[in-house]
Structure formats: C-alpha cells, structure tokens
Design a protein around this motif. Structure first.
Motif, PDB file in Angstrom:
ATOM      1  N   GLN A  40       0.861  -1.176   0.000  1.00 15.17           N
ATOM      2  CA  GLN A  40       0.000   0.000   0.000  1.00 15.17           C
ATOM      3  C   GLN A  40       0.899   1.228   0.000  1.00 15.17           C
ATOM      4  OE1 GLN A  40      -2.996   0.200   3.055  1.00 15.17           O
ATOM      5  NE2 GLN A  40      -3.248   2.418   2.816  1.00 15.17           N
ATOM      6  N   VAL A  41       0.720   2.073  -0.991  1.00 21.00           N
ATOM      7  CA  VAL A  41       1.540   3.271  -1.132  1.00 21.00           C
ATOM      8  C   VAL A  41       0.873   4.412  -0.363  1.00 21.00           C
ATOM      9  CG1 VAL A  41       2.597   4.894  -2.744  1.00 21.00           C
ATOM     10  CG2 VAL A  41       2.314   2.485  -3.400  1.00 21.00           C
ATOM     11  N   GLN A  42       1.583   4.966   0.609  1.00 21.74           N
ATOM     12  CA  GLN A  42       1.021   6.010   1.447  1.00 21.74           C
ATOM     13  C   GLN A  42       1.797   7.315   1.267  1.00 21.74           C
ATOM     14  OE1 GLN A  42      -0.792   4.488   5.285  1.00 21.74           O
ATOM     15  NE2 GLN A  42       1.003   3.162   5.146  1.00 21.74           N
ATOM     16  N   THR A  43       1.072   8.399   1.145  1.00 15.94           N
ATOM     17  CA  THR A  43       1.669   9.712   0.924  1.00 15.94           C
ATOM     18  C   THR A  43       1.944  10.397   2.251  1.00 15.94           C
ATOM     19  OG1 THR A  43       0.395   9.916  -1.127  1.00 15.94           O
ATOM     20  CG2 THR A  43       1.414  11.914  -0.265  1.00 15.94           C
ATOM     21  N   VAL A  44       3.169  10.897   2.408  1.00 13.84           N
ATOM     22  CA  VAL A  44       3.558  11.644   3.604  1.00 13.84           C
ATOM     23  C   VAL A  44       3.996  13.036   3.164  1.00 13.84           C
ATOM     24  CG1 VAL A  44       5.191  11.782   5.526  1.00 13.84           C
ATOM     25  CG2 VAL A  44       4.223   9.568   4.854  1.00 13.84           C
ATOM     26  N   ASN A  45       3.214  14.029   3.515  1.00 11.18           N
ATOM     27  CA  ASN A  45       3.474  15.384   3.047  1.00 11.18           C
ATOM     28  C   ASN A  45       4.762  15.975   3.605  1.00 11.18           C
ATOM     29  OD1 ASN A  45       1.137  16.503   1.308  1.00 11.18           O
ATOM     30  ND2 ASN A  45       0.099  15.372   2.922  1.00 11.18           N
ATOM     31  N   GLY A  46       5.260  15.441   4.725  1.00  9.51           N
ATOM     32  CA  GLY A  46       6.492  15.958   5.294  1.00  9.51           C
ATOM     33  C   GLY A  46       7.751  15.533   4.564  1.00  9.51           C
ATOM     34  N   LEU A  47       7.652  14.562   3.652  1.00 10.75           N
ATOM     35  CA  LEU A  47       8.830  14.088   2.924  1.00 10.75           C
ATOM     36  C   LEU A  47       9.256  15.099   1.859  1.00 10.75           C
ATOM     37  CD1 LEU A  47       7.962  10.327   2.302  1.00 10.75           C
ATOM     38  CD2 LEU A  47       9.630  11.234   3.926  1.00 10.75           C
ATOM     39  N   PRO A  48      10.556  15.251   1.645  1.00  7.05           N
ATOM     40  CA  PRO A  48      11.017  16.108   0.544  1.00  7.05           C
ATOM     41  C   PRO A  48      10.705  15.455  -0.801  1.00  7.05           C
ATOM     42  CG  PRO A  48      12.867  14.960   1.545  1.00  7.05           C
ATOM     43  CD  PRO A  48      11.670  14.663   2.405  1.00  7.05           C
ATOM     44  N   ASP A  49      10.683  16.257  -1.851  1.00 12.35           N
ATOM     45  CA  ASP A  49      10.368  15.754  -3.191  1.00 12.35           C
ATOM     46  C   ASP A  49      11.276  14.584  -3.575  1.00 12.35           C
ATOM     47  OD1 ASP A  49       8.390  17.589  -3.455  1.00 12.35           O
ATOM     48  OD2 ASP A  49       9.447  18.892  -4.874  1.00 12.35           O
ATOM     49  N   ASN A  50      10.740  13.714  -4.432  1.00 12.07           N
ATOM     50  CA  ASN A  50      11.466  12.588  -5.013  1.00 12.07           C
ATOM     51  C   ASN A  50      11.935  11.581  -3.974  1.00 12.07           C
ATOM     52  OD1 ASN A  50      11.477  13.931  -7.685  1.00 12.07           O
ATOM     53  ND2 ASN A  50      12.911  15.330  -6.685  1.00 12.07           N
ATOM     54  N   THR A  51      11.113  11.402  -2.933  1.00  8.52           N
ATOM     55  CA  THR A  51      11.494  10.515  -1.846  1.00  8.52           C
ATOM     56  C   THR A  51      10.583   9.301  -1.765  1.00  8.52           C
ATOM     57  OG1 THR A  51      12.421  12.313  -0.518  1.00  8.52           O
ATOM     58  CG2 THR A  51      11.806  10.312   0.654  1.00  8.52           C
ATOM     59  N   ILE A  52      11.185   8.136  -1.612  1.00  8.99           N
ATOM     60  CA  ILE A  52      10.483   6.874  -1.344  1.00  8.99           C
ATOM     61  C   ILE A  52      11.246   6.182  -0.217  1.00  8.99           C
ATOM     62  CG2 ILE A  52       9.621   4.704  -2.315  1.00  8.99           C
ATOM     63  CD1 ILE A  52      10.154   5.913  -5.118  1.00  8.99           C
ATOM     64  N   VAL A  53      10.525   5.688   0.778  1.00 13.18           N
ATOM     65  CA  VAL A  53      11.165   4.981   1.882  1.00 13.18           C
ATOM     66  C   VAL A  53      10.344   3.739   2.206  1.00 13.18           C
ATOM     67  CG1 VAL A  53      12.134   5.138   4.199  1.00 13.18           C
ATOM     68  CG2 VAL A  53      11.869   7.224   2.844  1.00 13.18           C
ATOM     69  N   LEU A  54      11.026   2.610   2.393  1.00  9.49           N
ATOM     70  CA  LEU A  54      10.394   1.363   2.824  1.00  9.49           C
ATOM     71  C   LEU A  54      11.019   0.946   4.155  1.00  9.49           C
ATOM     72  CD1 LEU A  54       9.683   1.367  -0.270  1.00  9.49           C
ATOM     73  CD2 LEU A  54       9.863  -1.123  -0.181  1.00  9.49           C
ATOM     74  N   PHE A  55      10.180   0.596   5.119  1.00 12.70           N
ATOM     75  CA  PHE A  55      10.682   0.206   6.433  1.00 12.70           C
ATOM     76  C   PHE A  55       9.565  -0.439   7.234  1.00 12.70           C
ATOM     77  CE2 PHE A  55       8.916   4.431   6.642  1.00 12.70           C
ATOM     78  CZ  PHE A  55       8.196   4.444   7.818  1.00 12.70           C
ATOM     79  N   GLU A  56       9.948  -1.162   8.287  1.00 12.19           N
ATOM     80  CA  GLU A  56       8.992  -1.683   9.249  1.00 12.19           C
ATOM     81  C   GLU A  56       8.689  -0.623  10.301  1.00 12.19           C
ATOM     82  OE1 GLU A  56       8.705  -6.118  10.535  1.00 12.19           O
ATOM     83  OE2 GLU A  56      10.828  -5.585  10.451  1.00 12.19           O
ATOM     84  N   LYS A  57       7.450  -0.579  10.733  1.00  9.44           N
ATOM     85  CA  LYS A  57       7.065   0.391  11.750  1.00  9.44           C
ATOM     86  C   LYS A  57       7.927   0.274  12.998  1.00  9.44           C
ATOM     87  CE  LYS A  57       3.260   1.757  14.803  1.00  9.44           C
ATOM     88  NZ  LYS A  57       1.811   1.643  15.093  1.00  9.44           N
ATOM     89  N   LYS A  58       8.171  -0.946  13.460  1.00 13.85           N
ATOM     90  CA  LYS A  58       8.872  -1.143  14.727  1.00 13.85           C
ATOM     91  C   LYS A  58      10.318  -0.686  14.683  1.00 13.85           C
ATOM     92  CE  LYS A  58      10.276  -5.966  13.885  1.00 13.85           C
ATOM     93  NZ  LYS A  58      10.148  -7.360  14.371  1.00 13.85           N
ATOM     94  N   ASN A  59      10.841  -0.419  13.490  1.00  4.54           N
ATOM     95  CA  ASN A  59      12.239  -0.027  13.355  1.00  4.54           C
ATOM     96  C   ASN A  59      12.480   1.451  13.673  1.00  4.54           C
ATOM     97  OD1 ASN A  59      14.961  -0.269  12.777  1.00  4.54           O
ATOM     98  ND2 ASN A  59      14.703  -0.214  10.571  1.00  4.54           N
ATOM     99  N   ILE A  60      11.454   2.284  13.566  1.00  9.57           N
ATOM    100  CA  ILE A  60      11.637   3.729  13.738  1.00  9.57           C
ATOM    101  C   ILE A  60      10.829   4.207  14.940  1.00  9.57           C
ATOM    102  CG2 ILE A  60      11.304   6.000  12.688  1.00  9.57           C
ATOM    103  CD1 ILE A  60      11.828   4.779   9.988  1.00  9.57           C
TER     104      ILE A  60
END
Length: 305
Positions: free
Chosen positions: A232-252
C-alpha cells in the motif's frame, strides 16, 4: 516573582501529541511513539546468526553468533514563547467578554483556547517536518532523512539506474518503485512494510496509472488505497520531493518529553503582573527520532542528490 499559569485546559502532552497526530506520520501510524522519555531512550539492536550444524553426540556451544548493541535516542528540549496584546483581539472577538478597558483583568478563555489550539497545530507541522528533514542544528531535531544520508547501512535503492534524474515523473516512477522493492532485504519480504512516498511521487504514480488505463481520474478506485504490487503506497506530506522509503514500523521510534516536566503549556494574563494588557504564551517540549536497523531501511536517493 513566580508566574503561574491561568490557562486551564488539557494536559500539554495531550495537546501536543494530538496536534502531531493530525500530521501524516503519526496519523497513519507509520512509526512508534514513546511518550514520557526523561532524557535518553535506548533503541535495542539484536542480530543472531544461526550456527546450524549436523547432529552429533555431545554439545557444540557458541555456534550461534549473537550481536547486540544499542542506539541512544537523546531528546532535545525546545521552547516556543510570544506575547500578544489583548487589544488586538477586540475588533474580532467578543467585546462584551473583554470589557471596555484594554487593561481588563479578564483573560478571555476563548482567546486562550484559540492561541493554544492554533499554536499546537503549527507545532504539529513543525514536528512533522523535523521528524523527516530536521538538520539537528540550533532550533531543530535531527530528522530521519539526514540520518539516512549519513548512515552507510541504510540501503540507497537507485544504484545503477542511470536513466533516473533528480525528479521522479510518470515516465520513470515505475522504475523507481521497482528499484526500492528489489532492494528490500530478504528478511522484510514476508513482513508488513511501510511504503511511503512524497506528494510529487504519489502524483506521478497516479498519473501513470491513469495514463495506462489502470485507474480513473482519482488515481485509483475511490474506495481503495493506492497500491503497488503487495504494497500500500502512502503519501507523507512531510517528505522532501522525489522521496520513497520502505521500512517496518517497529524499526523507527519517535520519543517525546515528560508530560509533567519538560512538556508544558502556559498562558499568563500580564495585567496581573505589569498591567501591560498583554497575554504571555510559553510552551516547552522535547522530541527526537531514530531507528534501530539501518540495513532494514530502503531509501530512494535520486542520482543527482
């Protein structure tokens, strides 16, 4: 002279956390939140390398390699304070509540509530930006993107994709998505992974879907989320342009300060002190964000970054 607060409302930590939760990162439940951190929070890092061998009688100890470490999340303390004149509110707020004098002893609750609510909302935006982009310099947290850039363990996903430039567009967004998913570590391929993108990337993907006839003008079925394969691709408005990040929730993890100590909101009607006709606002709060495993985070880094 001790200045006590005459603002009566929700505890400061509730107001601050609620404001932050209105922003994408916490609203979508993308990362862990640990409140009431006094000063430091240990992010534990455990890695076991199995030492499986053929069976034989007796014991063969120490065949497993266990690596244990900790990353320390150190909270940074901030404050926000300003002074406003009650008279400035007279044209647009209830004159009856304020009275005829600019030095009215009353601190109208509706004004105080409005100040706290509006300031908390702006603090929410400030935290959202800091979680991702903060430089860690004066007046800022150290955000995740600068941490990713400095960490050689974080997987930079676009290596070797020379066709991609600084901007992700509908022409290359599929290549970018393929790059990050292909770079995902084997250990995360069977887990629930957050796939987050900046607004411009989400827009490019929506346009690509529309262009290919895979979606309607909304970028997808109005009743379904935007997806790419199993993600599921989710948009985060706080990210700078041209950014994609994949991670597990428990990691951050995002840590906030103590509710009864470092985190406070106070307003004071200064007529009680110096008859100035002003209201003094002050809030104190702490925050920090970090992660345990850099090698379990995939970050798309454009070739011109």
């Amino acid at each position: 002279m001790a200045i006590t607060s005459n603002y009566v409302g929700q505890p400061a930590v509730d107001i601050t956390l609620q404001a932050i939760k209105e922003e994408d990162t916490l609203r979508l439940g993308l990362i862990n939140v640990v409140p009431n951190v006094g000063y430091k929070l240990n992010l534990r890092n455990l890695d076991v390398t199995l030492g499986v061998v053929d069976y034989s009688c007796g014991t063969t100890p120490a065949t497993d390699a266990v690596a244990y470490g900790e990353k320390v999340l150190t909270l940074k303390k901030f404050k926000n304070e300003f002074e406003i004149c009650k008279e400035d509110f007279r044209p647009t707020w209830s004159g009856e509540a304020m009275g005829a004098s600019a030095h009215n002893d009353q601190d109208p609750k509706e004004i105080t509530d409005a100040i706290v609510a509006d300031t908390a909302a702006k603090l929410g935006e400030w935290f959202e930006n800091g979680i991702w982009n903060g430089a860690g310099t004066s007046n800022e947290m150290l955000g995740l993107i600068p941490q990713f850039a400095a960490d050689s363990d974080v997987i930079k996903a676009n290596n070797g994709i020379t066709a991609l430039g600084a901007a992700i567009t509908k022409a290359n967004v599929m290549d970018a998505f393929d790059a990050v998913t292909s770079a995902l570590p084997y250990s995360l391929r069977r887990t629930a992974v957050n796939f987050i993108v900046s607004p411009d990337v989400a827009d490019a993907y929506a346009k690509k879907l529309i262009e290919s006839g895979s979606a309607n003008g909304l970028g997808g079925d109005a009743n379904t989320a935007m997806v790419y394969g199993r993600y599921q691709v989710q948009t985060v408005n706080g990210l700078p342009d041209n950014t994609i990040v994949l991670f597990e929730k428990k990691n951050i993890t995002f840590g906030t300060g103590l509710a009864d100590d470092a985190t406070s909101i106070r307003t004071k009607d200064m007529d009680e002190v110096d008859m100035s006709g002003n209201i003094l606002y002050k809030s104190v709060f702490g925050g920090a964000v970090g992660y345990s495993y850099g090698n379990e985070i995939v970050w798309f880094l454009s070739t011109e970054s």
